[in-house]
Design a protein around this motif. Sequence first.
Motif, PDB file in Angstrom:
ATOM      1  N   TYR A  38       0.860  -1.192   0.040  1.00  0.00           N
ATOM      2  CA  TYR A  38      -0.084  -0.016   0.059  1.00  0.00           C
ATOM      3  C   TYR A  38       0.974   1.251   0.139  1.00  0.00           C
ATOM      4  N   LYS A  39       2.071   1.244   0.613  1.00  0.00           N
ATOM      5  CA  LYS A  39       2.847   2.285   0.583  1.00  0.00           C
ATOM      6  C   LYS A  39       3.362   2.664  -0.790  1.00  0.00           C
ATOM      7  N   LEU A  40       3.792   1.464  -1.620  1.00  0.00           N
ATOM      8  CA  LEU A  40       4.295   1.566  -2.890  1.00  0.00           C
ATOM      9  C   LEU A  40       3.031   2.108  -3.635  1.00  0.00           C
ATOM     10  N   MET A  41       1.989   1.686  -3.620  1.00  0.00           N
ATOM     11  CA  MET A  41       0.746   2.343  -4.317  1.00  0.00           C
ATOM     12  C   MET A  41       0.668   3.649  -4.008  1.00  0.00           C
ATOM     13  N   ARG A  42       0.597   4.171  -2.856  1.00  0.00           N
ATOM     14  CA  ARG A  42       0.704   5.431  -2.510  1.00  0.00           C
ATOM     15  C   ARG A  42       1.756   6.385  -3.169  1.00  0.00           C
ATOM     16  N   ILE A  43       2.936   5.878  -2.967  1.00  0.00           N
ATOM     17  CA  ILE A  43       4.120   6.609  -3.400  1.00  0.00           C
ATOM     18  C   ILE A  43       4.015   6.683  -5.151  1.00  0.00           C
ATOM     19  N   LYS A  44       3.525   5.673  -5.744  1.00  0.00           N
ATOM     20  CA  LYS A  44       3.371   5.639  -7.320  1.00  0.00           C
ATOM     21  C   LYS A  44       2.212   6.680  -7.632  1.00  0.00           C
ATOM     22  N   ASP A  45       1.272   6.731  -6.824  1.00  0.00           N
ATOM     23  CA  ASP A  45       0.163   7.775  -7.078  1.00  0.00           C
ATOM     24  C   ASP A  45       0.487   9.162  -6.816  1.00  0.00           C
ATOM     25  N   THR A  46       1.363   9.250  -5.919  1.00  0.00           N
ATOM     26  CA  THR A  46       1.486  10.940  -5.737  1.00  0.00           C
ATOM     27  C   THR A  46       2.721  11.395  -6.152  1.00  0.00           C
ATOM     28  N   LEU A  47       3.847  10.528  -6.437  1.00  0.00           N
ATOM     29  CA  LEU A  47       5.277  11.096  -6.738  1.00  0.00           C
ATOM     30  C   LEU A  47       5.691  10.677  -8.157  1.00  0.00           C
ATOM     31  N   PHE A  48       5.429   9.561  -8.705  1.00  0.00           N
ATOM     32  CA  PHE A  48       6.137   9.325 -10.131  1.00  0.00           C
ATOM     33  C   PHE A  48       5.465   9.788 -10.997  1.00  0.00           C
ATOM     34  N   PHE A  49       4.045   9.792 -11.094  1.00  0.00           N
ATOM     35  CA  PHE A  49       3.382  10.302 -12.276  1.00  0.00           C
ATOM     36  C   PHE A  49       2.585  11.688 -12.259  1.00  0.00           C
ATOM     37  N   SER A  50       2.832  12.370 -11.256  1.00  0.00           N
ATOM     38  CA  SER A  50       2.281  13.516 -11.001  1.00  0.00           C
ATOM     39  C   SER A  50       2.993  14.700 -10.864  1.00  0.00           C
ATOM     40  N   TRP A  51       3.119  15.267 -12.598  1.00  0.00           N
ATOM     41  CA  TRP A  51       3.919  16.500 -12.578  1.00  0.00           C
ATOM     42  C   TRP A  51       3.272  17.774 -12.283  1.00  0.00           C
ATOM     43  N   LYS A  52       1.960  17.751 -12.613  1.00  0.00           N
ATOM     44  CA  LYS A  52       1.280  19.040 -12.493  1.00  0.00           C
ATOM     45  C   LYS A  52       0.309  18.920 -11.274  1.00  0.00           C
ATOM     46  N   ARG A  53      -0.098  17.921 -10.585  1.00  0.00           N
ATOM     47  CA  ARG A  53      -0.935  17.827  -9.425  1.00  0.00           C
ATOM     48  C   ARG A  53      -0.475  16.888  -8.270  1.00  0.00           C
ATOM     49  N   ASP A  54      -1.048  17.001  -7.399  1.00  0.00           N
ATOM     50  CA  ASP A  54      -0.525  15.854  -6.168  1.00  0.00           C
ATOM     51  C   ASP A  54      -1.031  14.358  -6.287  1.00  0.00           C
ATOM     52  N   THR A  55      -2.043  14.253  -7.253  1.00  0.00           N
ATOM     53  CA  THR A  55      -2.417  12.770  -7.371  1.00  0.00           C
ATOM     54  C   THR A  55      -2.643  12.607  -8.965  1.00  0.00           C
ATOM     55  N   GLU A  56      -2.403  11.291  -9.271  1.00  0.00           N
ATOM     56  CA  GLU A  56      -3.063  10.829 -10.517  1.00  0.00           C
ATOM     57  C   GLU A  56      -4.246  10.234 -10.660  1.00  0.00           C
ATOM     58  N   CYS A  57      -5.076  10.245  -9.495  1.00  0.00           N
ATOM     59  CA  CYS A  57      -6.640   9.816  -9.500  1.00  0.00           C
ATOM     60  C   CYS A  57      -7.449  10.773 -10.046  1.00  0.00           C
ATOM     61  N   LYS A  58      -8.250  10.195 -11.033  1.00  0.00           N
ATOM     62  CA  LYS A  58      -9.381  11.064 -11.565  1.00  0.00           C
ATOM     63  C   LYS A  58     -10.549  11.196 -10.955  1.00  0.00           C
ATOM     64  N   VAL A  59     -10.811  10.122 -10.210  1.00  0.00           N
ATOM     65  CA  VAL A  59     -12.159  10.177  -9.292  1.00  0.00           C
ATOM     66  C   VAL A  59     -11.882  10.081  -7.681  1.00  0.00           C
ATOM     67  N   ILE A  60     -12.515  10.956  -7.160  1.00  0.00           N
ATOM     68  CA  ILE A  60     -12.382  10.694  -5.501  1.00  0.00           C
ATOM     69  C   ILE A  60     -12.330   9.260  -5.035  1.00  0.00           C
TER      70      ILE A  60
END
Length: 142
Positions: free
Chosen positions: A19-41
């Motif tokens: 779960y930590k790796l999933m959170r890091i992947k969501d917030t760190l690796f692919f988010s250049w312009k925003r804090d998360t890559e999630c499109k839906v809440i």
Amino acid sequence: MLFNIGWPFIEFFIWCVYYKLMRIKDTLFFSWKRDTECKVIQDYVDIHSGPQYLIMYRYSFVLNIVYTTFMFGAGIPILFVIAFIAILCFYVFERLLLAYYYKKPTMIDEKLNAKAIKILIFAPLLYCAFGFWMYNNPQIFK
């Protein structure tokens, strides 16, 4: 049986890292312009909340410990001490995880608990049967 003492800790460590790796992947690796890559809440909530509490695996873990102990306990009496320590560690660890890690569990009724108790009724019969077989088998004590 000694492995059952440490299994809750190992399982928690594995899922915590996942779960930590999933959170890091969501917030760190692919988010250049925003804090998360999630499109839906709901996706964001699923990633950043704890995992779902699956009670059926907890019941099966306890039933496995009890039946293994009662099956071989007549021949290896130290299994009762090991099973006590395993269930005690499991109880303490699960209480902490329910309070601080898992999502709120779904409501269950007394049917699951009653079914587990009905299954546990046969453990002493298994102990008597295997104990009778172990103590009456002369090849074991040679």
